[in-house]
Write an enzyme that holds these catalytic residues in place. Structure first.
Site, PDB file in Angstrom:
ATOM      1  N   ARG A   1       0.800  -1.215   0.000  1.00 17.23           N
ATOM      2  CA  ARG A   1       0.000   0.000   0.000  1.00 17.23           C
ATOM      3  C   ARG A   1       0.842   1.278   0.000  1.00 17.23           C
ATOM      4  O   ARG A   1       0.582   2.197  -0.780  1.00 17.23           O
ATOM      5  CB  ARG A   1      -0.929   0.056   1.236  1.00 17.23           C
ATOM      6  N   THR A   2       1.811   1.366   0.893  1.00 20.64           N
ATOM      7  CA  THR A   2       2.510   2.642   1.049  1.00 20.64           C
ATOM      8  C   THR A   2       3.281   2.973  -0.238  1.00 20.64           C
ATOM      9  O   THR A   2       3.166   4.079  -0.774  1.00 20.64           O
ATOM     10  CB  THR A   2       3.463   2.582   2.258  1.00 20.64           C
TER      11      THR A   2
ATOM     12  N   LYS B   1      26.142  -4.370  -2.266  1.00 20.23           N
ATOM     13  CA  LYS B   1      27.617  -4.375  -2.349  1.00 20.23           C
ATOM     14  C   LYS B   1      28.240  -3.690  -1.137  1.00 20.23           C
ATOM     15  O   LYS B   1      29.439  -3.482  -1.091  1.00 20.23           O
ATOM     16  CB  LYS B   1      28.065  -3.634  -3.613  1.00 20.23           C
TER      17      LYS B   1
ATOM     18  N   ARG C   1      11.288   3.672   3.170  1.00 17.19           N
ATOM     19  CA  ARG C   1      10.949   2.739   4.258  1.00 17.19           C
ATOM     20  C   ARG C   1      12.202   1.943   4.573  1.00 17.19           C
ATOM     21  O   ARG C   1      12.904   1.479   3.658  1.00 17.19           O
ATOM     22  CB  ARG C   1       9.826   1.787   3.851  1.00 17.19           C
TER      23      ARG C   1
ATOM     24  N   HIS D   1       5.142   5.912  11.365  1.00 17.67           N
ATOM     25  CA  HIS D   1       4.621   5.772   9.998  1.00 17.67           C
ATOM     26  C   HIS D   1       3.667   6.950   9.788  1.00 17.67           C
ATOM     27  O   HIS D   1       2.445   6.812   9.759  1.00 17.67           O
ATOM     28  CB  HIS D   1       3.893   4.427   9.880  1.00 17.67           C
TER      29      HIS D   1
HETATM   30  N1   CP Z   1      -0.181   0.067   5.818  1.00  9.18           N
HETATM   31  C1   CP Z   1       0.991  -0.252   5.288  1.00  9.18           C
HETATM   32  O1   CP Z   1       2.038   0.310   5.640  1.00  9.18           O
HETATM   33  O2   CP Z   1       0.946  -1.241   4.333  1.00  9.18           O
HETATM   34  P1   CP Z   1       2.170  -1.724   3.469  1.00  9.18           P
HETATM   35  O3   CP Z   1       3.141  -2.415   4.413  1.00  9.18           O
HETATM   36  O4   CP Z   1       1.599  -2.678   2.449  1.00  9.18           O
HETATM   37  O5   CP Z   1       2.819  -0.525   2.851  1.00  9.18           O
END
Ligand code: CP
Length: 306
Positions: free
Chosen positions: A51-52, A80, A101, A129
């Site tokens: 999603r993110t 590497k 991320r 998040h």
């Molecule tokens: N909600 C969320 O962070 O989903 P993903 O891990 O799929 O990005």
């Protein structure tokens, strides 16, 4: 927010939340606007995501930006031995903004300190998040018509769930009553509970989900985060502790919505999906509009007024 990084929900104020959510509402009315045609957005995902990453890429694409990046650090020169600093400095040469991320807490803050372009934290370990938090706020405001004075239950992995940490902290601005449902070993960290205490708000801790369902406006389910457990036996002990089934919603308040940042494993059975209280797929869709608002504000390009 112009040219600023977004690393933690504390980087912005309640007034900023309003600006972002109001702009997201505008994008929800018209999300195909090529206002970022001259921009390149990089998405660097050192941890898995559906999603993110895809909603950021969708948001940027609908706004006309080019998107570059990787979904698996093993396909980059990180494999590497290249450092995070060198990766960030290099990708900053190729893009106007980096969405990142990373499994390590604090990595996004570090990246923002070395990068000449803004960094948006798309999740750093069990820490924060913030963009999920904003789309959660958007979803709550949209379904409840307000953010103030709500009863909100958080269920599941409150220890490692970074979406929970960000959202609890943001909701302390709205006189929320918190219902915290978890096994003893996955309670909300004291540092996050301190935010609630500092605002003189109430929180009640439970181990039984059935105790909260008829009390709350939002039931925020979470996945038990297997990847954060050092002891696999501990994960096995708690992995199925909360499973929401459709009939468990029979006595819920009529305005209740079930949220979940997703992915779900088996904490919500599929028979809940057809219940009008299930909101988690719409919640994920809202991520596109909220992330469009963030890209537009940070890159300082305003959408056309409708
Ligand atoms: N909600 C969320 O962070 O989903 P993903 O891990 O799929 O990005």
């Amino acid at each position: 927010m112009k040219n600023k990084s977004l690393i933690s929900i504390h980087d912005i104020t309640r007034d900023d939340y309003d600006i972002i959510l109001n702009l997201a509402e505008e994008f929800e009315k018209n999300h195909r606007q090529p206002i970022l045609e001259n921009f390149v957005v990089a998405t660097l995902f050192f941890e898995p995501s559906t999603r993110t990453r895809l909603s950021f890429e969708s948001a940027a694409s609908y706004l006309g930006a080019k998107v570059i990046g990787f979904t698996d650090a093993a396909t980059s020169s990180v494999k590497k031995g290249e450092s995070l600093k060198d990766t960030i400095l290099t990708v900053s040469n190729y893009s106007d903004l980096i969405v990142m991320r990373h499994p390590k807490e604090g990595s996004a803050r570090y990246a923002s300190e070395v990068a000449p372009v803004p960094i948006i934290n798309a999740g750093d370990g069990a820490n924060q998040h913030p963009t999920q938090c904003l789309l959660d706020l958007y979803s709550i405001r949209k379904t409840q018509k307000r953010l103030d004075n709500l009863n909100i239950a958080f269920v599941g992995d409150l220890k490692y769930g970074r979406t929970v940490h960000s959202l609890v902290q943001a909701l302390t601005n709205y006189n929320t009553t918190f219902h915290l449902v978890s096994p003893d070993e996955l309670k909300l960290p004291s540092s996050v509970k301190q935010f609630i205490k500092d605002k003189n708000l109430d929180y009640i801790q439970y181990t039984d989900m059935a105790e909260v369902i008829d009390k709350v406006d939002i039931l925020y389910m979470t996945r038990i985060q297997q990847e954060r457990f050092s002891d696999p036996l501990e994960y096995e002990r708690v992995k199925n502790v909360y499973i929401l089934k459709n009939n468990m919603l029979d006595n819920a308040k009529s305005n209740l919505k079930v949220l979940h940042p997703l992915p779900r494993v088996n904490e919500i059975t599929e028979d809940v999906d057809d219940n009008s209280m299930a909101y988690y797929f719409s919640q994920a869709k809202n991520g596109v509009y909220v992330r469009q608002a963030l890209l537009s504000l940070i890159l300082d390009v305003k959408p056309a007024k409708k």
